[in-house]
Design a protein around this motif. Structure first.
Motif, PDB file in Angstrom:
ATOM      1  N   PRO A  14     -11.710 -64.500  34.058  1.00 33.57           N
ATOM      2  CA  PRO A  14     -11.103 -65.627  34.752  1.00 33.57           C
ATOM      3  C   PRO A  14      -9.608 -65.482  35.073  1.00 33.57           C
ATOM      4  CG  PRO A  14     -11.187 -66.078  32.414  1.00 33.57           C
ATOM      5  CD  PRO A  14     -11.808 -64.728  32.610  1.00 33.57           C
ATOM      6  N   THR A  50      -2.980 -68.392  25.202  1.00 34.67           N
ATOM      7  CA  THR A  50      -4.206 -68.725  25.945  1.00 34.67           C
ATOM      8  C   THR A  50      -5.154 -67.534  26.055  1.00 34.67           C
ATOM      9  OG1 THR A  50      -3.147 -68.214  28.073  1.00 34.67           O
ATOM     10  CG2 THR A  50      -3.044 -70.495  27.300  1.00 34.67           C
ATOM     11  N   GLY A  53      -9.041 -68.325  25.463  1.00 36.49           N
ATOM     12  CA  GLY A  53      -9.635 -69.058  26.574  1.00 36.49           C
ATOM     13  C   GLY A  53      -9.757 -68.219  27.835  1.00 36.49           C
ATOM     14  N   HIS A  54      -8.837 -67.261  28.001  1.00 30.33           N
ATOM     15  CA  HIS A  54      -8.840 -66.394  29.178  1.00 30.33           C
ATOM     16  C   HIS A  54      -9.609 -65.092  28.952  1.00 30.33           C
ATOM     17  CE1 HIS A  54      -5.831 -69.197  30.478  1.00 30.33           C
ATOM     18  NE2 HIS A  54      -5.430 -68.484  31.497  1.00 30.33           N
ATOM     19  N   LYS A  55     -10.245 -64.960  27.772  1.00 31.72           N
ATOM     20  CA  LYS A  55     -11.065 -63.786  27.436  1.00 31.72           C
ATOM     21  C   LYS A  55     -10.257 -62.496  27.324  1.00 31.72           C
ATOM     22  CE  LYS A  55     -15.183 -65.769  29.687  1.00 31.72           C
ATOM     23  NZ  LYS A  55     -15.822 -66.235  28.437  1.00 31.72           N
ATOM     24  N   ASP A 182     -19.018 -72.269  30.579  1.00 31.09           N
ATOM     25  CA  ASP A 182     -18.796 -72.003  29.165  1.00 31.09           C
ATOM     26  C   ASP A 182     -17.360 -72.328  28.784  1.00 31.09           C
ATOM     27  OD1 ASP A 182     -21.384 -71.075  28.909  1.00 31.09           O
ATOM     28  OD2 ASP A 182     -20.835 -68.964  29.224  1.00 31.09           O
ATOM     29  N   GLY A 183     -17.140 -72.516  27.507  1.00 27.81           N
ATOM     30  CA  GLY A 183     -15.783 -72.716  27.009  1.00 27.81           C
ATOM     31  C   GLY A 183     -15.620 -73.956  26.145  1.00 27.81           C
ATOM     32  N   ALA A 224     -13.923 -68.941  36.939  1.00 30.56           N
ATOM     33  CA  ALA A 224     -13.920 -69.572  35.622  1.00 30.56           C
ATOM     34  C   ALA A 224     -15.084 -69.087  34.766  1.00 30.56           C
ATOM     35  CB  ALA A 224     -13.966 -71.089  35.763  1.00 30.56           C
ATOM     36  N   CYS A 332      -7.206 -76.254  26.975  1.00 30.46           N
ATOM     37  CA  CYS A 332      -7.907 -75.363  26.045  1.00 30.46           C
ATOM     38  C   CYS A 332      -7.737 -73.887  26.409  1.00 30.46           C
ATOM     39  CB  CYS A 332      -9.397 -75.708  25.959  1.00 30.46           C
ATOM     40  SG  CYS A 332      -9.723 -77.338  25.258  1.00 30.46           S
ATOM     41  N   LEU A 334      -8.409 -72.528  29.126  1.00 30.42           N
ATOM     42  CA  LEU A 334      -9.468 -72.112  30.048  1.00 30.42           C
ATOM     43  C   LEU A 334      -8.993 -72.266  31.494  1.00 30.42           C
ATOM     44  CD1 LEU A 334     -12.374 -74.030  28.287  1.00 30.42           C
ATOM     45  CD2 LEU A 334     -11.982 -71.556  28.188  1.00 30.42           C
ATOM     46  N   GLN A 336     -10.055 -73.760  34.018  1.00 29.62           N
ATOM     47  CA  GLN A 336     -10.994 -74.765  34.519  1.00 29.62           C
ATOM     48  C   GLN A 336     -10.276 -76.049  34.921  1.00 29.62           C
ATOM     49  OE1 GLN A 336     -14.295 -75.240  31.745  1.00 29.62           O
ATOM     50  NE2 GLN A 336     -14.503 -73.025  31.497  1.00 29.62           N
ATOM     51  N   SER A 390      -0.518 -73.394  27.249  1.00 30.64           N
ATOM     52  CA  SER A 390      -1.366 -74.527  26.844  1.00 30.64           C
ATOM     53  C   SER A 390      -0.736 -75.362  25.736  1.00 30.64           C
ATOM     54  CB  SER A 390      -2.756 -74.041  26.405  1.00 30.64           C
ATOM     55  OG  SER A 390      -3.528 -73.653  27.519  1.00 30.64           O
TER      56      SER A 390
END
Length: 405
Positions: A14, A50, A53-55, A182-183, A224, A332, A334, A336, A390
């Protein structure tokens, strides 16, 4: 400036800076020191704040699969970093340090190794500001898209055709997918719903807004969800440019060649921001990502309608000017909320900038170069909690309570 090949990149979301950049850094380090028997990677700044959340963790660990590696989430508040997205890679051999390097993920999937020249990126453009480019184009009676070809060579067109194909595919994939991302936020995919909400008595402007937003939601939701997108200029802002170009191609029947010339001009705008300021949300807030994407889209639209250089500059400038101060505060961590909706809003704003440029370009006072410099200064002045950590904004205030039904 660098080639557009380093701006437009096809890859998985993402985040270009938090996923694609760390992946590239990990691959570089592993290839540079394959003889090591143990590795340690520490994430600092926004990557720490983050990264999950951002993988970021998944991107790095996947590269080192089968190797002994320790991944550490360091401080998000440490001072004195060379960049807000800093990683420290250490390789060990028989208990001794073999190599210790800091690698920076500077946005758009690009990395910089501290103390070393940039990887495989050479300057191919002779100018680095819009005013210089405009003067050159007007003195040689060429369009901005022709200027791109002059510097990149004719081989840029097959590349941009592939970029356009990937952009459209991200929209098609998003429109054909439904469900919940997801997330843990429970964000439902909305692109398909938006696309299918046509009515017999729908006005032209309502239809335009709905379809542009549907396309923007589609590409953003793909990003996302970790799907394949094109950085334009980043993963988080990947949907603005393709959504407006897809809508205009459908409505006005522009050819793919026309679209690629628009992509060339949009890319030129993105390159100018990348060169003279930043496209990193961690460095300058979301104004650097979505603001740049909006400018790219506005300029690309002007090229589609064969507007003059002054009109293109005005559209790109006004698109950026009214994004100044925009924070990056992903809930979070993410990509999104608010990222997906923000792409749709910026896409509609790019179309508004096109309309303004059609009427008002001769009265403008602010140059594109000026607004780019302003954006960079504003970004550096933003408190760090509003730059992809975040720790502030929506990410700090959102309670998780659903509003409405």
């Amino acid at each position: 400036m660098k080639s557009l090949r380093y701006l437009y990149k096809i890859g998985r979301g993402p985040s270009s800076s938090h996923t694609m950049g760390p992946d590239k850094a990990a691959r570089y380090f592993l290839n540079a020191y394959p003889e090591a028997d143990r590795y340690q990677v520490t994430l600092f700044g926004s990557l720490s704040g983050t990264g999950k959340g951002h993988k970021t963790d998944e991107a790095i660990l996947d590269v080192f699969e089968g190797r002994e590696i320790e991944l550490i989430f360091g401080s998000a508040d440490v001072t004195g970093l060379p960049h807000e997205n800093t990683m420290q890679f250490i390789a060990y051999k028989e208990g001794k340090v073999l190599a210790d390097e800091r690698i920076l993920s500077v946005g758009g999937g690009q990395i910089v190794i501290e103390g070393k020249p940039e990887l495989s990126e050479e300057d191919i453009y002779q100018h680095s500001t819009f005013s210089e480019i405009a003067d050159y184009c007007m003195s040689h009676s060429i369009r901005l898209s022709e200027y791109v070809e002059e510097n990149e060579g004719a081989e840029i067109w097959p590349f941009l055709h592939e970029i356009w194909k990937a952009m459209k595919q991200s929209i098609y994939a998003g429109l054909s997918t439904h469900g919940t991302l997801d997330g843990g936020l429970g964000v439902e995919r909305k692109a398909q719903f938006l696309y299918n909400q046509s009515h017999i008595d729908e006005s032209d402007i309502t239809r335009e807004n709905r379809l542009v937003c549907a396309y923007a939601f589609a590409a953003s939701e793909q990003n996302a969800g970790g799907g394949v997108v094109v950085t334009a200029p980043t993963c988080g802002a990947c949907a603005v440019l393709p959504s407006v170009l897809k809508y205009m191609q459908d409505k006005r029947h522009f050819s793919d060649d026309d679209i690629c010339r628009a992509l060339a001009v949009g890319g030129l705008i993105g390159n100018l921001v990348k060169t003279n300021a930043s496209i990193s949300g961690a460095e300058c807030g979301c104004q650097a990502e979505i603001g740049t994407a909006c400018s790219m889209a506005a300029a690309a639209l002007c090229e589609l309608f064969h507007m003059g250089i002054g009109q293109i500059e005005y559209a790109a400038e006004v698109a950026m000017e009214h994004m100044l101060g925009l924070t990056c505060d992903p809930v979070c961590g993410l990509v999104q909320i608010p990222c997906i909706e923000r792409n749709a809003v910026a896409a509609m704003r790019a179309i508004n900038a096109l309309s303004l440029a059609n009427f008002l370009s001769t009265t403008r006072k602010i140059s594109f170069d000026t607004v780019v410099e302003t954006m960079y200064r504003t970004g550096k002045d933003l408190n760090s909690i509003y730059r992809e950590t975040s720790q502030g904004g929506l990410a700090a205030v959102y309670t998780g309570r659903n509003i409405g039904s």
